[in-house]
Design a protein around this motif. Structure first.
Motif, PDB file in Angstrom:
ATOM      1  N   CYS A 133      16.253   5.674  38.710  1.00 20.81           N
ATOM      2  CA  CYS A 133      14.898   5.882  39.238  1.00 20.81           C
ATOM      3  C   CYS A 133      13.788   6.572  38.252  1.00 20.81           C
ATOM      4  N   PRO A 134      14.154   7.119  37.118  1.00 21.55           N
ATOM      5  CA  PRO A 134      13.252   7.619  36.474  1.00 21.55           C
ATOM      6  C   PRO A 134      12.070   6.755  36.099  1.00 21.55           C
ATOM      7  N   GLU A 135      10.713   7.105  36.052  1.00 19.20           N
ATOM      8  CA  GLU A 135       9.689   6.343  35.709  1.00 19.20           C
ATOM      9  C   GLU A 135       8.941   7.136  34.686  1.00 19.20           C
ATOM     10  N   PRO A 136       8.181   6.731  33.833  1.00 19.95           N
ATOM     11  CA  PRO A 136       7.474   7.423  32.888  1.00 19.95           C
ATOM     12  C   PRO A 136       6.017   7.780  33.427  1.00 19.95           C
ATOM     13  N   LEU A 161      19.264  24.546  46.351  1.00 15.27           N
ATOM     14  CA  LEU A 161      20.487  24.223  46.474  1.00 15.27           C
ATOM     15  C   LEU A 161      20.656  23.047  45.148  1.00 15.27           C
ATOM     16  N   PRO A 162      21.750  22.530  44.831  1.00 10.55           N
ATOM     17  CA  PRO A 162      21.992  21.683  43.620  1.00 10.55           C
ATOM     18  C   PRO A 162      21.187  20.213  44.091  1.00 10.55           C
ATOM     19  N   ARG A 175      13.537  11.271  41.149  1.00  7.80           N
ATOM     20  CA  ARG A 175      13.866  11.485  42.676  1.00  7.80           C
ATOM     21  C   ARG A 175      14.932  12.337  42.795  1.00  7.80           C
ATOM     22  N   LEU A 176      14.957  13.362  43.339  1.00 10.83           N
ATOM     23  CA  LEU A 176      15.856  14.415  43.770  1.00 10.83           C
ATOM     24  C   LEU A 176      16.467  14.393  44.956  1.00 10.83           C
ATOM     25  N   PHE A 177      17.758  14.288  45.251  1.00 11.16           N
ATOM     26  CA  PHE A 177      18.640  14.079  46.397  1.00 11.16           C
ATOM     27  C   PHE A 177      19.452  15.292  46.479  1.00 11.16           C
TER      28      PHE A 177
END
Length: 105
Positions: free
Chosen positions: A43-46, A35-36, A56-58
């Motif tokens: 949130c993105p962290e290197p 699913l999408p 983080r995907l939701f």
């Protein structure tokens, strides 16, 4: 002003579509027919190399469970309006206090 669930789902769909179009192979590890998913923009962290980012995907249900919440842009204290979804921790910590504190300075 409170963003309606319909409006939040619309933001989710726009964000998920944008993510999938920019990173078409990113969701491949979730398997066929996945699913999408929406990525919290704060949130993105290197990773250790600094070249790749962990995100983080939701799933879409995160809007209804309030794991994704409406974020004011710019911060509400500066006349912002709800414009984008962020995860609840980012909305409370990064978006809610850290960004606002920097903006006040």
């Amino acid at each position: 002003m409170t963003a309606s669930p319909t409006k939040k789902l619309h933001w989710f769909d726009q964000g998920a579509t944008a993510f999938a179009s920019v990173f078409p192979d990113a969701l491949a590890h979730l398997g066929p027919g996945a699913l999408p998913h929406y990525v919290c923009p704060l949130c993105p962290e290197p990773d250790a190399t600094g070249k790749n980012y962990r995100v983080r995907l939701f799933p879409r249900t995160a809007v209804l469970t309030h794991d994704l919440t409406a974020e004011h842009v710019p911060p509400k204290a500066f006349g912002g309006r709800k414009l984008v979804l962020t995860c609840q921790p980012c909305n409370n910590d990064i978006g809610g206090s850290q960004l606002e504190a920097h903006a006040r300075r």
